[in-house]
Design a protein around this motif. Structure first.
Motif, mmCIF file in Angstrom:
data_model
loop_
_atom_site.group_PDB
_atom_site.id
_atom_site.type_symbol
_atom_site.label_atom_id
_atom_site.label_comp_id
_atom_site.label_asym_id
_atom_site.label_seq_id
_atom_site.Cartn_x
_atom_site.Cartn_y
_atom_site.Cartn_z
ATOM 1 N N LEU A 163 1.000 -1.473 0.114
ATOM 2 C CA LEU A 163 0.268 0.321 -0.050
ATOM 3 C C LEU A 163 0.649 0.814 0.253
ATOM 4 O O LEU A 163 1.614 1.118 0.684
ATOM 5 C CB LEU A 163 -0.731 0.145 1.334
ATOM 6 N N ASP A 164 0.286 2.441 -0.786
ATOM 7 C CA ASP A 164 1.015 3.386 -0.058
ATOM 8 C C ASP A 164 1.010 4.276 1.269
ATOM 9 O O ASP A 164 2.318 4.421 1.390
ATOM 10 C CB ASP A 164 0.475 4.917 -1.038
ATOM 11 N N ASP A 165 0.462 3.884 1.835
ATOM 12 C CA ASP A 165 0.072 3.772 2.665
ATOM 13 C C ASP A 165 0.531 2.968 4.158
ATOM 14 O O ASP A 165 -0.300 2.329 4.425
ATOM 15 C CB ASP A 165 -1.194 4.921 3.567
ATOM 16 N N PRO A 166 1.599 3.269 4.990
ATOM 17 C CA PRO A 166 1.676 1.587 4.818
ATOM 18 C C PRO A 166 1.396 1.413 6.592
ATOM 19 O O PRO A 166 1.187 -0.152 7.235
ATOM 20 C CB PRO A 166 3.507 1.139 5.436
ATOM 21 N N ASP A 167 0.817 2.876 7.152
ATOM 22 C CA ASP A 167 0.041 2.335 8.571
ATOM 23 C C ASP A 167 -0.898 1.399 8.390
ATOM 24 O O ASP A 167 -1.590 0.713 9.303
ATOM 25 C CB ASP A 167 -0.895 3.181 8.595
ATOM 26 N N TYR A 168 -1.757 0.906 7.294
ATOM 27 C CA TYR A 168 -2.525 0.557 6.645
ATOM 28 C C TYR A 168 -2.965 -0.693 6.108
ATOM 29 O O TYR A 168 -3.261 -1.810 5.692
ATOM 30 C CB TYR A 168 -3.742 1.011 5.900
ATOM 31 N N CYS A 169 -1.108 -1.258 5.727
ATOM 32 C CA CYS A 169 -0.746 -3.075 5.618
ATOM 33 C C CYS A 169 -1.273 -3.816 6.881
ATOM 34 O O CYS A 169 -1.075 -3.560 7.630
ATOM 35 C CB CYS A 169 0.780 -3.190 4.926
ATOM 36 N N TYR A 170 -1.896 -4.980 6.210
ATOM 37 C CA TYR A 170 -2.482 -6.005 6.746
ATOM 38 C C TYR A 170 -0.547 -7.566 6.843
ATOM 39 O O TYR A 170 -0.024 -7.582 5.861
ATOM 40 C CB TYR A 170 -3.464 -7.118 6.082
ATOM 41 N N PRO A 171 -0.463 -7.648 7.923
ATOM 42 C CA PRO A 171 -1.189 -7.766 9.180
ATOM 43 C C PRO A 171 -0.885 -6.435 10.355
ATOM 44 O O PRO A 171 -1.678 -6.311 11.421
ATOM 45 C CB PRO A 171 -1.355 -8.574 9.979
ATOM 46 N N HIS A 172 -0.025 -5.653 10.157
ATOM 47 C CA HIS A 172 0.731 -4.682 10.825
ATOM 48 C C HIS A 172 -0.547 -3.536 11.603
ATOM 49 O O HIS A 172 -0.229 -3.199 12.198
ATOM 50 C CB HIS A 172 1.722 -3.825 10.437
ATOM 51 N N LEU A 173 -1.071 -3.267 10.737
ATOM 52 C CA LEU A 173 -2.714 -1.869 11.366
ATOM 53 C C LEU A 173 -3.350 -2.784 12.682
ATOM 54 O O LEU A 173 -3.768 -2.190 13.149
ATOM 55 C CB LEU A 173 -3.798 -1.967 10.173
ATOM 56 N N LEU A 174 -3.506 -4.148 12.909
ATOM 57 C CA LEU A 174 -4.319 -4.835 13.478
ATOM 58 C C LEU A 174 -2.623 -4.814 15.058
ATOM 59 O O LEU A 174 -3.817 -4.655 16.346
ATOM 60 C CB LEU A 174 -3.990 -7.057 13.850
ATOM 61 N N SER A 175 -2.044 -4.243 15.001
ATOM 62 C CA SER A 175 -0.910 -4.074 16.336
ATOM 63 C C SER A 175 -1.157 -2.482 16.175
ATOM 64 O O SER A 175 0.053 -2.300 17.271
ATOM 65 C CB SER A 175 -0.111 -5.105 16.383
ATOM 66 N N ASN A 176 -1.500 -1.741 15.295
ATOM 67 C CA ASN A 176 -0.721 -0.242 15.698
ATOM 68 C C ASN A 176 -2.025 0.082 16.691
ATOM 69 O O ASN A 176 -3.608 0.455 15.735
ATOM 70 C CB ASN A 176 -1.593 0.260 13.447
ATOM 71 N N GLU A 177 -1.738 0.516 17.320
ATOM 72 C CA GLU A 177 -2.498 1.797 18.390
ATOM 73 C C GLU A 177 -3.376 2.524 17.845
ATOM 74 O O GLU A 177 -4.144 2.941 18.218
ATOM 75 C CB GLU A 177 -1.650 1.600 19.699
ATOM 76 N N ARG A 178 -2.268 3.603 17.302
ATOM 77 C CA ARG A 178 -3.268 4.405 16.668
ATOM 78 C C ARG A 178 -4.556 4.190 16.348
ATOM 79 O O ARG A 178 -5.542 4.956 15.994
ATOM 80 C CB ARG A 178 -2.286 5.400 15.886
ATOM 81 N N LEU A 179 -4.723 3.230 15.229
ATOM 82 C CA LEU A 179 -5.487 2.934 14.471
ATOM 83 C C LEU A 179 -6.670 2.657 15.037
ATOM 84 O O LEU A 179 -7.910 1.693 14.244
ATOM 85 C CB LEU A 179 -5.457 1.455 13.316
ATOM 86 N N THR A 180 -6.535 1.129 15.638
ATOM 87 C CA THR A 180 -7.041 0.085 16.772
ATOM 88 C C THR A 180 -7.740 1.415 18.268
ATOM 89 O O THR A 180 -9.229 0.219 18.651
ATOM 90 C CB THR A 180 -6.598 -1.146 16.926
ATOM 91 N N LYS A 181 -6.941 1.851 18.747
ATOM 92 C CA LYS A 181 -7.737 3.090 19.906
ATOM 93 C C LYS A 181 -9.311 3.114 19.846
ATOM 94 O O LYS A 181 -9.362 4.165 19.026
ATOM 95 C CB LYS A 181 -6.146 3.137 21.003
ATOM 96 N N ASN A 182 -10.012 2.681 20.704
ATOM 97 C CA ASN A 182 -11.259 3.617 20.572
ATOM 98 C C ASN A 182 -11.997 3.660 18.936
ATOM 99 O O ASN A 182 -12.426 4.197 18.600
ATOM 100 C CB ASN A 182 -10.783 4.992 20.838
ATOM 101 N N LEU A 183 -11.963 2.226 17.899
ATOM 102 C CA LEU A 183 -11.775 1.633 16.531
ATOM 103 C C LEU A 183 -13.513 1.466 17.595
ATOM 104 O O LEU A 183 -14.257 1.017 17.979
ATOM 105 C CB LEU A 183 -11.542 0.443 16.443
ATOM 106 N N GLY A 184 -14.201 1.934 16.661
ATOM 107 C CA GLY A 184 -15.651 1.731 16.361
ATOM 108 C C GLY A 184 -16.635 3.124 17.690
ATOM 109 O O GLY A 184 -17.777 2.969 17.491
ATOM 110 N N ARG A 185 -15.688 4.342 18.289
ATOM 111 C CA ARG A 185 -16.067 4.560 19.137
ATOM 112 C C ARG A 185 -16.213 6.318 18.188
ATOM 113 O O ARG A 185 -16.045 6.452 17.779
ATOM 114 C CB ARG A 185 -16.141 4.994 20.556
ATOM 115 N N THR A 186 -17.294 7.524 18.803
ATOM 116 C CA THR A 186 -17.943 8.667 17.930
ATOM 117 C C THR A 186 -15.891 8.934 18.258
ATOM 118 O O THR A 186 -15.919 9.152 19.580
ATOM 119 C CB THR A 186 -18.155 9.581 18.717
ATOM 120 N N THR A 187 -15.530 9.635 17.764
ATOM 121 C CA THR A 187 -13.504 10.415 17.938
ATOM 122 C C THR A 187 -13.999 11.643 17.995
ATOM 123 O O THR A 187 -14.721 11.965 17.955
ATOM 124 C CB THR A 187 -13.314 10.818 16.684
ATOM 125 N N ALA A 188 -13.030 11.955 19.175
ATOM 126 C CA ALA A 188 -13.100 13.509 19.952
ATOM 127 C C ALA A 188 -11.849 13.468 19.819
ATOM 128 O O ALA A 188 -11.174 13.295 19.794
ATOM 129 C CB ALA A 188 -13.462 13.315 21.236
#
Length: 802
Positions: A163-188
């Protein structure tokens, strides 16, 4: 009604770009969970069996999970024992990424106009392992013709799948806290401001101040304009060309900004489907008297989309001693009675009688009234409910349900939690304040809401406030005038499409343009506040969503399904067709597919239809185009090339540097939270009365700054109440510029705290020589503070600054 005061037009964009950038670094606001249907992820109604890593939150429902499992077994039928043991987990992983909350990123599908990947974007280390073990089975996973060409070259294959954006590649995105923290909650953001988005629903309206449904299964909505017109909109958002109701000849209003009279309220009888009754609240002139009138109408016997105008029966009329504070809300609560919310009679401070109208239970002004309009075909037009609280009090009007209100503008009945029904039947109201505070109340039988003794939580009339018999109920929330000066009551969200918002009371402020929310803490029973901001970065980059609105928030609405809307306008005049209806959307989570489906009853249409054409667009961020995939002969870009994030930031900076001449584009009307004193040179004036100078630009530019005016031997500042483009034109022309590019507000160029505030409520035509020649509150007369210091940006070219 509401209180008019603010910049005419949209709030300026550029200062908020800095906020967008700041928010990016402190919160994952730019992170953008998105499914392959270009919508937010959801919690499946039925637990997934195959892609269990996404059983709680993702992009697959049970049916799709079963389809992927069937595809998995078809693929695995081609494996021998060795292949099965080595590749089964890889096949399952790759198939199930369609269910990832970030599926659109993994398959490079953020832009609906570009083709999908057939295999999700893989991280290089995972790709090399997959290549060494299972590359021979790529053709079973994908029909991409490039893959057979590349499968023997690990470097080129993995480069192709990267991917152009390596933050989203599988499977590393599963352990990327910036992507997974509060996932599904309204962002603030870091200050707790909730990031929501909007969908444009209707436009071209003249001060739309009510939107209601008939609860008849048709899912039509009816939008009322201040001039006395009501329009029918069908579920597909098309508008009927013929008005539902037209009483413009009877309604008392005017085109001047600030007129609180007009068509103010509309509600349908709970049994409208069977009795065809509806009720309206509007201003009228009878002889030399001004009154508020509550009337009953019936639907036409020949057209379900038109009122029988000859059916009007006047239920109640109340004399209005002044032209402001007219109230305007009508609603039926769960008890089946009609509630009428009146203002205190106007002027300021409720000066009528010894204690004012609001504390006088023998007056109908400043009250919540409750009457029974059921079965009124014969006999009186309304009856008094037997349990009204003051029916046995001789000096009180029996219609009074609650008292001590100033000017409740927009009230609503809580539908209750969809499952537990907790909160059902509560009546929420926004009550517009006087000089210091705005408040939100829950209306209860027989209670005193304090005005004019109190304003919010504080004393207004100190003598009345000290009266031990006051026995008033405090608001659930009150906010000071530095946050806004005219509350617009809203609704508790109980819809289906945005499950995160359930139980959240969403309301706004007409003057500041703030959207706000309250949610009750179940343990403490206190109401917790969060401001609502428009989503920053890519948060709202879903098809059909926008992140901006016109700043004058007039009213809120709820459709038949319980979804939440609000109405605002660019120019708050009864004749300006700049009103827009927006639907509130949470981009972080949606309901599962199919859960919110409903089938509207058919509507027989006799009028021509006007198809809806949205006009507003997503602003503040340009979604960069995708980089092309490498061909066989292309080399990878060098490390110095811009990545997507840098391209995004560059686009934001470019937009921040652009200033568009009036008319201003719509932007998120989120006021700056703090004011910064900016260094800059002062532009010298001629020091005669009415002279102006610009102060406070950080870079010392002479064409912009805080406006200071010279009066009676001293310099002073100007409040931004009613500050608009015409005012800015007078200032810029006086300083020798040809154009006014911006009327700046909220102390954008710093606070002039060392000076007096000299002018407030300035209203110019744009032709005056100085601001002193314009209408204003009087020299030295004001009701504001330095965080509202006005400014301008001038120029000699309409294409931008020179």
């Amino acid at each position: 009604m509401w209180y008019f005061c603010d910049i005419i037009g949209h709030i300026w964009q550029s200062p908020f770009i800095l906020f967008y950038l700041f928010a990016f670094w402190i919160t994952p606001a730019f992170l953008h969970p998105q499914c392959l249907d270009f919508k937010p992820p959801f919690q499946p109604q039925q637990e997934l069996q195959f892609c269990q890593m996404y059983k709680y939150f993702g992009c697959c429902d049970y049916a799709r999970d079963q389809e992927l499992m069937a595809k998995y077994y078809r693929i695995m039928d081609n494996f021998d024992y060795y292949g099965y043991s080595n590749c089964a987990s890889y096949v399952q992983d790759l198939l199930c990424q369609e269910c990832s909350p970030y599926a659109a990123h993994l398959f490079d599908a953020e832009d609906p106009s570009t083709p999908l990947r057939t295999i999700p974007g893989l991280c290089p280390d995972y790709c090399s392992q997959f290549h060494s073990k299972c590359r021979s089975f790529l053709s079973l996973l994908s029909d991409d013709p490039r893959l057979p060409e590349l499968k023997h070259d690990q470097h080129r294959l993995c480069q192709y799948l990267e991917l152009d954006d390596p933050d989203y590649c599988y499977p590393h995105l599963l352990s990327n806290e910036r992507l997974t923290k509060n996932l599904g909650r309204t962002t603030a953001d870091s200050e707790g401001c909730l990031q929501l988005c909007l969908e444009e629903v209707a436009n071209g309206l003249r001060n739309p101040l009510a939107m209601v449904h008939a609860n008849d299964g048709t899912h039509r909505f009816f939008i009322a304009e201040q001039v006395g017109l009501v329009w029918v909109y069908l579920p597909d958002r098309s508008k009927l060309e013929k008005p539902f109701l037209n009483i413009t000849k009877a309604v008392l209003t005017s085109p001047w900004e600030g007129d609180e009279r007009g068509f103010l309220g509309l509600t349908f009888h709970p049994d409208f489907k069977y009795n065809g009754k509806l009720y309206v609240y509007y201003s009228v002139e009878v002889g030399i008297d001004e009154r508020i009138r509550i009337s009953e109408f019936r639907i036409s016997s020949t057209d379900m989309n038109v009122v029988d105008h000859g059916s009007e029966r006047i239920i109640l009329e109340i004399d209005e001693p002044a032209s402001n504070h007219n109230g305007g809300q009508l609603l039926f609560a769960d008890d089946g009675y009609l509630y009428i919310f009146t203002g205190d009679g106007g002027m300021a401070g409720d000066p009528f009688g010894k204690f004012g109208n609001s504390q006088n239970k023998s007056a109908l002004l400043g009250k919540v009234l409750r009457i029974d309009v059921n079965d009124n075909e014969r006999g009186p037009l309304y009856r008094i409910p037997p349990d009204n609280p003051f029916v046995d009090e001789p000096s009180a009007r029996p219609e009074v349900f609650a008292y001590g209100v100033r000017n409740m503008w927009r009230c609503s009945v809580d539908r209750g939690d969809p499952i537990t029904k907790e909160g059902k039947g509560r009546i929420f109201c926004g009550d517009v304040g006087q000089n210091k505070y705005e408040e939100v109340d829950i209306v209860e039988k027989g209670r005193n809401y304090g005005w004019r003794a109190k304003e919010g939580f504080s004393c207004y009339d100190k003598k009345l406030c000290a009266n031990s018999s006051l026995d008033d109920v405090l608001p659930i929330y009150a906010y000071p005038h530095k946050m806004g000066k005219s509350v617009t009551g809203g609704y508790v969200y109980r819809g289906c499409e945005n499950p995160n918002l359930n139980g959240m009371y969403i309301f706004g402020d007409f003057m500041s343009g703030r959207l706000m929310s309250l949610k009750e803490n179940r343990n403490s029973r206190n109401w917790e506040y969060n401001e609502i901001c428009m989503g920053v970065g890519l948060t709202c980059s879903f098809p059909g969503l926008i992140n901006n609105y016109y700043p004058y928030i007039i009213s809120f609405a709820e459709d038949e399904a319980g979804e939440l809307y609000f109405m605002s306008t660019e120019i708050p005049s009864a004749e300006s067709p700049t009103g827009v209806v927006y639907k509130i959307v949470d981009p972080s989570r949606r309901a599962p597919p199919g859960k919110c489906h409903y089938e509207p009853l058919s509507v027989r249409v006799r009028s021509s239809l006007i198809q809806f054409k949205p006009k507003e667009t997503l602003i503040g961020v340009h979604v960069p185009t995708k980089h092309p995939r490498l061909s066989n002969t292309e080399e990878p870009p060098d490390a110095g090339s811009k990545d997507r994030l840098q391209e995004l930031l560059d686009s934001l900076r470019e937009q921040d540097e652009q200033i568009t001449p009036t008319p201003f584009p719509p932007t998120t009307p989120k006021p700056l939270r703090t004011s910064r004193q900016r260094k800059g040179r002062r532009r010298k004036g001629k020091h005669k009365k009415g002279a102006v100078r610009l102060v406070g630009d950080e870079e010392g530019r002479r064409d912009r700054g805080r406006v200071e005016v010279y009066v009676n031997g001293e310099w002073g500042t100007i409040c931004d109440d009613l500050w608009n483009t015409k005012n800015a034109i007078v200032v810029c022309r006086q300083l020798g510029f040809h154009h006014a590019l911006k009327a700046a507000k909220h102390a954008e160029f710093g606070e002039g705290t060392s000076l007096k505030i000299i002018l407030d409520d300035v209203q110019c035509e744009g032709t005056e020589e100085t601001l002193l020649d314009c209408q204003h509150a009087g020299i030295g007369v004001h009701n504001c503070a330095h965080y509202e210091d006005a400014g301008v940006i001038c120029g000699n070219s309409v294409s931008g600054l020179e």
